[in-house]
Design a protein around this motif. Sequence first.
Motif, PDB file in Angstrom:
ATOM      1  N   ARG A 255      25.617  44.555   5.976  1.00 45.45           N
ATOM      2  CA  ARG A 255      26.201  43.434   5.218  1.00 45.45           C
ATOM      3  C   ARG A 255      26.323  43.787   3.743  1.00 45.45           C
ATOM      4  O   ARG A 255      27.327  43.497   3.099  1.00 45.45           O
ATOM      5  CB  ARG A 255      25.339  42.175   5.375  1.00 45.45           C
ATOM      6  N   TYR A 256      25.278  44.411   3.176  1.00 42.98           N
ATOM      7  CA  TYR A 256      25.315  44.799   1.769  1.00 42.98           C
ATOM      8  C   TYR A 256      26.399  45.841   1.507  1.00 42.98           C
ATOM      9  O   TYR A 256      27.070  45.804   0.469  1.00 42.98           O
ATOM     10  CB  TYR A 256      23.950  45.310   1.293  1.00 42.98           C
ATOM     11  N   GLN A 257      26.589  46.755   2.438  1.00 38.86           N
ATOM     12  CA  GLN A 257      27.642  47.764   2.264  1.00 38.86           C
ATOM     13  C   GLN A 257      29.022  47.106   2.293  1.00 38.86           C
ATOM     14  O   GLN A 257      29.905  47.486   1.515  1.00 38.86           O
ATOM     15  CB  GLN A 257      27.520  48.845   3.333  1.00 38.86           C
ATOM     16  N   ARG A 258      29.210  46.119   3.185  1.00 31.33           N
ATOM     17  CA  ARG A 258      30.492  45.398   3.205  1.00 31.33           C
ATOM     18  C   ARG A 258      30.694  44.648   1.896  1.00 31.33           C
ATOM     19  O   ARG A 258      31.787  44.640   1.338  1.00 31.33           O
ATOM     20  CB  ARG A 258      30.555  44.440   4.397  1.00 31.33           C
ATOM     21  N   LEU A 259      29.646  44.028   1.383  1.00 28.73           N
ATOM     22  CA  LEU A 259      29.730  43.305   0.116  1.00 28.73           C
ATOM     23  C   LEU A 259      30.061  44.264  -1.016  1.00 28.73           C
ATOM     24  O   LEU A 259      30.905  43.961  -1.868  1.00 28.73           O
ATOM     25  CB  LEU A 259      28.419  42.574  -0.169  1.00 28.73           C
ATOM     26  N   ASP A 260      29.425  45.435  -1.016  1.00 29.91           N
ATOM     27  CA  ASP A 260      29.729  46.444  -2.037  1.00 29.91           C
ATOM     28  C   ASP A 260      31.209  46.828  -1.984  1.00 29.91           C
ATOM     29  O   ASP A 260      31.855  46.997  -3.026  1.00 29.91           O
ATOM     30  CB  ASP A 260      28.871  47.700  -1.848  1.00 29.91           C
ATOM     31  N   GLY A 261      31.747  46.959  -0.763  1.00 33.26           N
ATOM     32  CA  GLY A 261      33.167  47.294  -0.613  1.00 33.26           C
ATOM     33  C   GLY A 261      34.062  46.207  -1.167  1.00 33.26           C
ATOM     34  O   GLY A 261      35.043  46.490  -1.869  1.00 33.26           O
TER      35      GLY A 261
ATOM     36  N   ILE B 255      11.867  45.384  13.052  1.00 32.55           N
ATOM     37  CA  ILE B 255      12.209  45.322  11.625  1.00 32.55           C
ATOM     38  C   ILE B 255      13.440  46.170  11.332  1.00 32.55           C
ATOM     39  O   ILE B 255      14.342  45.755  10.607  1.00 32.55           O
ATOM     40  CB  ILE B 255      11.007  45.757  10.760  1.00 32.55           C
ATOM     41  N   GLU B 256      13.499  47.363  11.897  1.00 33.64           N
ATOM     42  CA  GLU B 256      14.608  48.283  11.640  1.00 33.64           C
ATOM     43  C   GLU B 256      15.931  47.696  12.104  1.00 33.64           C
ATOM     44  O   GLU B 256      16.956  47.865  11.442  1.00 33.64           O
ATOM     45  CB  GLU B 256      14.355  49.631  12.308  1.00 33.64           C
ATOM     46  N   ARG B 257      15.921  47.003  13.240  1.00 32.44           N
ATOM     47  CA  ARG B 257      17.155  46.402  13.743  1.00 32.44           C
ATOM     48  C   ARG B 257      17.737  45.429  12.708  1.00 32.44           C
ATOM     49  O   ARG B 257      18.923  45.475  12.389  1.00 32.44           O
ATOM     50  CB  ARG B 257      16.889  45.676  15.064  1.00 32.44           C
ATOM     51  N   TYR B 258      16.905  44.593  12.147  1.00 36.22           N
ATOM     52  CA  TYR B 258      17.383  43.617  11.168  1.00 36.22           C
ATOM     53  C   TYR B 258      17.636  44.243   9.806  1.00 36.22           C
ATOM     54  O   TYR B 258      18.523  43.813   9.072  1.00 36.22           O
ATOM     55  CB  TYR B 258      16.423  42.431  11.097  1.00 36.22           C
ATOM     56  N   ARG B 259      16.875  45.287   9.462  1.00 38.85           N
ATOM     57  CA  ARG B 259      17.125  45.988   8.201  1.00 38.85           C
ATOM     58  C   ARG B 259      18.494  46.642   8.242  1.00 38.85           C
ATOM     59  O   ARG B 259      19.266  46.582   7.292  1.00 38.85           O
ATOM     60  CB  ARG B 259      16.041  47.044   7.937  1.00 38.85           C
ATOM     61  N   ALA B 260      18.836  47.246   9.378  1.00 38.05           N
ATOM     62  CA  ALA B 260      20.136  47.907   9.530  1.00 38.05           C
ATOM     63  C   ALA B 260      21.271  46.890   9.437  1.00 38.05           C
ATOM     64  O   ALA B 260      22.302  47.162   8.810  1.00 38.05           O
ATOM     65  CB  ALA B 260      20.195  48.655  10.859  1.00 38.05           C
TER      66      ALA B 260
END
Length: 123
Positions: A99-105, A89-94
Amino acid sequence: MAQQAAAEDRLSRVFSALADPTRRDIVARLTDGDATVSELGSAYDVSLQAVSKHLKVLEEAGLVTKGRDAQRRPVHLEAEVFDLMTKWIERYRAQAEARYQRLDGVLAEMDSASNLDTNRGAS
């Protein structure tokens, strides 16, 4: 490669076993401590045979083991299986978080560009 395939096969058995709400509840109950089939069965409106079948599925998935303590046969939760699930789960959560951090950028850049355009138009 074979080790990864074996881990994924085990993971499939674990998630399949946990797909049933009664089995998830049994696992939750066992987090409080070991229990016998009778003790676990008292919480459900099903036969002890049905509880035993649920436990067999959990045992085959590696989530529980049955011990022997004199006349008692306690069922024990195997915590290391949770490490396997958590790592997966952690691998896919990371990855999703990245992806969300790139989108935020990208959104922040778009917002900055929009603010610059608005300020230029106001001048």
